[in-house]
Scaffold this motif. Structure first.
Motif, PDB file in Angstrom:
ATOM      1  N   ARG A  58      -8.063   0.010  -5.577  1.00  0.00           N
ATOM      2  CA  ARG A  58      -8.956  -1.150  -5.513  1.00  0.00           C
ATOM      3  C   ARG A  58      -9.241  -1.688  -6.913  1.00  0.00           C
ATOM      4  N   ALA A 103      -6.457  -3.924  -7.595  1.00  0.00           N
ATOM      5  CA  ALA A 103      -6.612  -5.162  -6.829  1.00  0.00           C
ATOM      6  C   ALA A 103      -7.602  -6.107  -7.521  1.00  0.00           C
ATOM      7  N   LEU A 104      -8.655  -5.553  -8.099  1.00  0.00           N
ATOM      8  CA  LEU A 104      -9.614  -6.386  -8.837  1.00  0.00           C
ATOM      9  C   LEU A 104      -8.942  -7.087 -10.012  1.00  0.00           C
ATOM     10  N   ARG A 121      -5.998  -8.153 -10.092  1.00  0.00           N
ATOM     11  CA  ARG A 121      -5.240  -9.279  -9.531  1.00  0.00           C
ATOM     12  C   ARG A 121      -6.155 -10.383  -9.011  1.00  0.00           C
ATOM     13  N   GLU A 168      -8.490 -10.037  -6.601  1.00  0.00           N
ATOM     14  CA  GLU A 168      -8.927  -9.844  -5.226  1.00  0.00           C
ATOM     15  C   GLU A 168     -10.394  -9.409  -5.211  1.00  0.00           C
ATOM     16  N   ARG A 169     -11.143  -9.892  -4.240  1.00  0.00           N
ATOM     17  CA  ARG A 169     -12.545  -9.515  -4.094  1.00  0.00           C
ATOM     18  C   ARG A 169     -12.645  -8.461  -2.996  1.00  0.00           C
ATOM     19  N   ILE A 170     -13.020  -7.270  -3.401  1.00  0.00           N
ATOM     20  CA  ILE A 170     -13.086  -6.168  -2.445  1.00  0.00           C
ATOM     21  C   ILE A 170     -14.314  -5.318  -2.725  1.00  0.00           C
TER      22      ILE A 170
END
Length: 95
Positions: free
Chosen positions: A77, A80-81, A83, A85-87
């Motif tokens: 995750r 992903a941040l 990149r 992405e909001r997670i």
């Protein structure tokens, strides 16, 4: 050098992990702790010389007392941040 968030609930505010040349590292700080004196858990040379991401996951898991699968997800995750992405952070196990 790369630096990514360690996105595990309770650790996500200041903790990071990454790779410096060919060595992986992690600097872990609980959300309720101050980073004035540096990370509470510092996984880096010279004590740890880690060339394999799986080994870093294993050592982080042991250090924070969570399963390796959860740590792997928290590190993923963080990527992903990067990149954009909001997670949400990975929720820790209920004990």
């Amino acid at each position: 050098m790369s630096m990514y968030a360690f996105h595990l609930e309770g650790w996500e505010d200041l903790s990071t992990w990454g790779r410096d040349e060919d060595v992986y590292y992690a600097q872990l700080i609980r959300n309720d702790a101050s980073d004035d004196e540096g990370p509470q858990i510092w996984i880096s040379p010279p004590q740890y010389v880690i060339h394999d991401i799986t080994e870093l996951v294993r050592i982080v898991a042991s250090s924070v007392g969570e399963p390796a699968e959860l740590i792997d997800e928290a590190m993923g995750r963080g990527l992903a941040l990067t990149r954009g992405e909001r997670i949400p952070p990975v929720a820790r196990r209920q004990r």
